[in-house]
Design a protein around this motif. Structure first.
Motif, PDB file in Angstrom:
ATOM      1  N   ALA A   7      -5.261   3.706  -7.672  1.00  0.00           N
ATOM      2  CA  ALA A   7      -6.582   3.406  -7.947  1.00  0.00           C
ATOM      3  C   ALA A   7      -7.115   2.865  -6.774  1.00  0.00           C
ATOM      4  O   ALA A   7      -6.588   2.089  -6.082  1.00  0.00           O
ATOM      5  N   VAL A   8      -8.452   3.412  -6.379  1.00  0.00           N
ATOM      6  CA  VAL A   8      -9.072   2.878  -5.295  1.00  0.00           C
ATOM      7  C   VAL A   8      -9.835   1.508  -5.541  1.00  0.00           C
ATOM      8  O   VAL A   8     -10.491   1.429  -6.754  1.00  0.00           O
ATOM      9  N   VAL A   9      -9.383   0.450  -4.841  1.00  0.00           N
ATOM     10  CA  VAL A   9      -9.891  -0.915  -5.347  1.00  0.00           C
ATOM     11  C   VAL A   9     -11.362  -1.094  -4.874  1.00  0.00           C
ATOM     12  O   VAL A   9     -11.654  -0.875  -3.459  1.00  0.00           O
ATOM     13  N   PRO A  10     -12.377  -1.383  -5.705  1.00  0.00           N
ATOM     14  CA  PRO A  10     -13.666  -1.731  -5.028  1.00  0.00           C
ATOM     15  C   PRO A  10     -13.841  -3.029  -4.264  1.00  0.00           C
ATOM     16  O   PRO A  10     -12.931  -3.851  -4.585  1.00  0.00           O
ATOM     17  N   ARG A  58       6.054  -4.664 -10.062  1.00  0.00           N
ATOM     18  CA  ARG A  58       6.156  -3.243  -9.579  1.00  0.00           C
ATOM     19  C   ARG A  58       4.829  -2.605  -9.151  1.00  0.00           C
ATOM     20  O   ARG A  58       4.734  -1.617  -9.161  1.00  0.00           O
ATOM     21  N   ASP A  59       3.945  -3.575  -9.190  1.00  0.00           N
ATOM     22  CA  ASP A  59       2.374  -3.166  -8.853  1.00  0.00           C
ATOM     23  C   ASP A  59       2.423  -3.549  -7.187  1.00  0.00           C
ATOM     24  O   ASP A  59       2.909  -4.491  -6.881  1.00  0.00           O
ATOM     25  N   LEU A  60       1.854  -2.567  -6.661  1.00  0.00           N
ATOM     26  CA  LEU A  60       1.749  -2.710  -5.111  1.00  0.00           C
ATOM     27  C   LEU A  60       0.092  -2.297  -4.682  1.00  0.00           C
ATOM     28  O   LEU A  60      -0.372  -1.372  -5.098  1.00  0.00           O
ATOM     29  N   LEU A  61      -0.106  -3.335  -3.859  1.00  0.00           N
ATOM     30  CA  LEU A  61      -1.346  -3.110  -3.037  1.00  0.00           C
ATOM     31  C   LEU A  61      -1.187  -2.972  -1.729  1.00  0.00           C
ATOM     32  O   LEU A  61      -0.476  -3.729  -0.779  1.00  0.00           O
ATOM     33  N   GLY A 114     -10.123   1.077   5.066  1.00  0.00           N
ATOM     34  CA  GLY A 114     -10.346  -0.621   4.947  1.00  0.00           C
ATOM     35  C   GLY A 114     -10.129  -1.015   3.562  1.00  0.00           C
ATOM     36  O   GLY A 114     -10.176  -2.297   3.195  1.00  0.00           O
ATOM     37  N   ALA A 115     -10.467  -0.243   2.624  1.00  0.00           N
ATOM     38  CA  ALA A 115     -10.337  -0.578   1.160  1.00  0.00           C
ATOM     39  C   ALA A 115      -8.850  -0.554   0.785  1.00  0.00           C
ATOM     40  O   ALA A 115      -7.956  -0.308   1.510  1.00  0.00           O
TER      41      ALA A 115
END
Length: 431
Positions: A54-57, A413-416, A422-423
């Protein structure tokens, strides 16, 4: 605000050369076989799962955290709004091709600097601040409705309490206070200097607080009531050059300047009775910390050595490694800075090398009991993600993220990770 299905996340990865197995001379055959199996697993594993990204706003300056399976995005508000952030909370996408679902929005303290989130007892605790001050806002996890705001960094205690340490903008001291989690009503407080307090945990919550006021008197307090359970006056002359206090099992380690070349002297006390057990002098480049059932001394020059916590007698020395990353059962994950940050697994009782995991960029996570991940660049410019598992003594390859460049953070198990634009991207890692 979109979700991108990345399809099969594969890529030609340029792994390190297979690491040299540890010497087995004089060791039991089963230990040698276990090390060989671990190394074979490291060398032959390949990513086998597909992740939805998912692309984070957000924009430049946006802070992004994932906690408890939800995404917290902190954006700077307009100038003149009183030094606050607007925080939007998102649920994860239902699957590949889905969309991030906003749950609620709120404003929290701290226009810049610290941005910290934790979930506890049905509340979301968001802490913000800068230049030494911090404030925590407690919000209903389902609705985002604010319950209370108080100065300090939050730590849950037994009995439905919350310990807050640190000053607000208009304070000059660093008081420690314990409040009721649900209402924010005070239970007890005490003045204490930064670095002169440590918490004993029962599970994920604090049950005892050790603090040392300016007098140097060591106090062990009940976290729920603040009652003094034990107290010990310092030796004659107080505790000059005081540096810090920490816990290792049932030992309280009090560190003070020794006056010898910037070194320090560590005094060990039994936590239950505050009886003095032993003392140890450290050089300016050494540190002391718990490592499984032992206590380890680490440093860039001398490597790692392990001491018996009851007697201070040495158990083993391993000069190759500099830092303890984590202790899991009878294994230690350790690291040293070479061309990259190199990781290996040691047997905690003997210091023997069990398996070498190679070079990885470590992924910051929320706590010592969470999975440990590392990343490594691929030829195509993406990231290989692996789970560093000291219990199994392997670096298990999980996925290749072709549109990630680094600056990764995990929760469960969530990864950012940061994307080339840059997002941030949000990946759910396979088990």
């Amino acid at each position: 605000m979109t979700v991108i299905d990345l399809g099969e996340l594969r890529g030609d990865v340029e792994p390190d050369p297979p690491p040299r197995p540890p010497r087995a001379v004089g060791r039991p055959l089963r230990a040698a076989l276990a090390g060989a199996v671990a190394l074979l697993t490291l060398a032959t594993s390949t990513p086998v799962a597909r992740s939805a990204s998912a692309v984070v706003p957000g924009r430049i300056g946006t802070e992004v955290l994932v906690v408890g399976g939800r995404l917290y995005v902190g954006d700077l508000e307009r100038p003149g709004t009183g030094g606050t952030r607007e925080v939007t909370v998102y649920a994860p996408p239902a699957g590949a091709g889905g969309a991030l679902r906003p749950l609620w929005r709120t404003s929290v303290p701290g226009e810049e600097g610290l941005f910290q989130v934790r979930e506890h007892g049905g509340l979301v605790l968001i802490t913000g601040g800068e230049d030494g001050w911090a404030a925590t806002v407690a919000l209903d996890a389902a609705t985002g409705r604010q319950r209370w705001r108080l100065p300090g960094f939050p730590v849950p205690t037994v009995g439905g309490g919350l310990l807050l340490f640190g000053r607000d903008e208009d304070e000059t001291t660093d008081p420690l206070r314990v409040v009721d989690l649900s209402s924010g009503r005070p239970r007890w407080s005490a003045p204490v200097a930064r670095g002169r307090t440590v918490y004993h945990h029962r599970g994920a919550e604090v049950d005892r607080v050790v603090l040392i006021p300016e007098s140097g008197r060591i106090e062990v307090r009940d976290a729920g009531s603040g009652a003094v359970l034990r107290a010990e006056d310092p030796r004659p002359g107080g505790s000059p050059g005081y540096q810090g206090v920490s816990l290792a099992g049932d030992l309280l380690l009090v560190k003070a300047n020794s006056g010898a070349g910037g070194g320090s002297r560590v005094t060990a006390y039994g936590l239950a009775a505050l009886d003095r057990r032993w003392e140890l002098d450290l050089s300016a480049n050494e540190y002391l910390e718990e490592c499984g059932d032992l206590i380890c001394v680490g440093g860039r020059e001398a490597g790692l050595s392990a001491l018996d916590p009851a007697t201070r007698r040495p158990r083993w020395v391993n000069p190759r490694w500099q830092w303890i990353v984590v202790a899991r059962g009878d294994r230690l994950l350790v690291a040293a800075r070479k061309a990259t940050l190199e990781f290996t697994v040691l047997d905690a009782a003997t210091g023997r090398t069990v398996a070498e995991l190679g070079g990885w960029d470590p992924v910051f996570n929320q706590g010592p009991d969470e999975p440990l991940f590392g990343t490594r660049r691929t030829r195509e410019g993406g990231l290989l993600v692996a789970e560093l598992d000291p219990a199994r003594a392997v670096a298990r390859w999980l996925d290749v993220l072709p549109d990630a460049v680094g600056e990764c953070y995990s929760s469960g198990r969530d990864l950012l990770c940061r994307r080339p634009s840059g997002a941030h991207g949000w990946w759910r890692l396979p088990r």
